[in-house]
Design a protein around this motif. Sequence first.
Motif, PDB file in Angstrom:
ATOM      1  N   HIS A 158      -0.655  -7.531   0.531  1.00 21.01           N
ATOM      2  CA  HIS A 158      -1.536  -8.397  -0.264  1.00 21.01           C
ATOM      3  C   HIS A 158      -1.592  -7.909  -1.704  1.00 21.01           C
ATOM      4  O   HIS A 158      -1.158  -6.795  -2.013  1.00 21.01           O
ATOM      5  N   ASP A 160      -4.903  -7.663  -4.519  1.00 21.96           N
ATOM      6  CA  ASP A 160      -6.348  -7.590  -4.297  1.00 21.96           C
ATOM      7  C   ASP A 160      -7.072  -8.858  -4.737  1.00 21.96           C
ATOM      8  O   ASP A 160      -6.755  -9.431  -5.784  1.00 21.96           O
ATOM      9  N   HIS A 317       0.719  -4.801  -2.169  1.00 19.08           N
ATOM     10  CA  HIS A 317       0.658  -3.455  -1.601  1.00 19.08           C
ATOM     11  C   HIS A 317       0.113  -3.521  -0.178  1.00 19.08           C
ATOM     12  O   HIS A 317      -0.484  -4.522   0.237  1.00 19.08           O
ATOM     13  N   ARG A 334     -11.957   2.732  -5.008  1.00 18.23           N
ATOM     14  CA  ARG A 334     -11.195   1.841  -5.889  1.00 18.23           C
ATOM     15  C   ARG A 334     -12.109   1.201  -6.911  1.00 18.23           C
ATOM     16  O   ARG A 334     -13.195   0.715  -6.550  1.00 18.23           O
TER      17      ARG A 334
HETATM   18 FE   LIG Z   1      -5.660  -3.702  -1.625  1.00 19.60          FE
END
Ligand SMILES: [Fe+2]
Length: 376
Positions: A158, A160, A317, A334
Amino acid sequence: MPPVETTSATTQEIAALSLKDKVLKVQPLQRNHSLDVLYKSFKVQPHIGTEFEAGIQIRDILKSANADDLIRDFAVLVSQRNVVFLRNQDLTFTEQKEFIERLGRAAGKPATSGLHAHPTTDPTSELGEHALVISSEEARKYGNIYSSRGELASLAWHSDITFEPVPSDYAALKIIKSPPEGGDTLWASAYEIYDRLSPSFRTFLEGLTATHTGENFHKLAQAGLTTLNPGPRGAPENVGLALEAVHPVIRTNPVTGWKGVFANKVFTKRINELSKDESDLVLDHLFNLGTQNHDLHVRFRWNPNDIAIWDNRSSFHTATTDFDFDKYERYGERATSLGERPYFDANSVSRREGLGIAPPASRRAHLASLAANATA
Ligand SMILES: [Fe+2]
């Protein structure tokens, strides 16, 4: 014997020169190479991924007298190489947020786009609403929902938060705890996937849009495993609980001026202008190009405190869940910057066209036969 080599350096040079005359909606940025004066880096793979050697600290960049130059150079480097790796970073999450926000600003994101507040993040949590915790403990909690997707690890590729109307330009993930082996992350180049499409198929895709949804988050909420944040989630456009957005299938990255495929396995549900069967057929082909071509991937082995910074507009990723969740923990944080509304610019070019390099080896024989037919 079929012809194998079709694109001479001269032809490519002419193509690259002709592209300089194109006027884009957003003028691409060039590297100023201020990073190269101070730090050594290397390409991890030919077409994706750059890693800095020991000696660079993001904290030093933030405090540097020429921080603006360095951060701008960093942004262009990330957009060109898809993902950049830095080992053993001494950096608080507040500094990580500052860096990714400044990266987006340096690359020209809209003033209204800030840091993303993920719909599943509790705004009152320790790190605040602008953190997304990546945790094997949480993954175990959510396992039944996510594993219902199927048995192929490739189903998790995917980029993000593409269910947001204003999705991410850059993201930075710092892994703080990692298993002794396993837990790698892989990235794929969306530029390179586009470069593997035939000319007519590119033209067909460039007129299309797709619907992206965060339906898994609805499932988590329905199962009582999370509460969804109605927003605004970092930008005024990212509001409400539909978690659904329409984006172009081929997207121009404003920083590089290069086209990439913008459809991913997790969030992209349907190409709107096609029937369901047609959409499934086309999306499967695009996903297969991205997941089955390991020559457009880079794989990163994490040690504690390593950071990866990637451009979500032009890459995909996936994490690797190959370690024993009962024995080891993988934990990371993140910070996710929001960029522009995705758009397609007809004057943008493929990465290989932009760099003036030959098409992928797997494409050359086919392109040669097209050229031969055209001149016959
Ligand atoms: Fe991700």
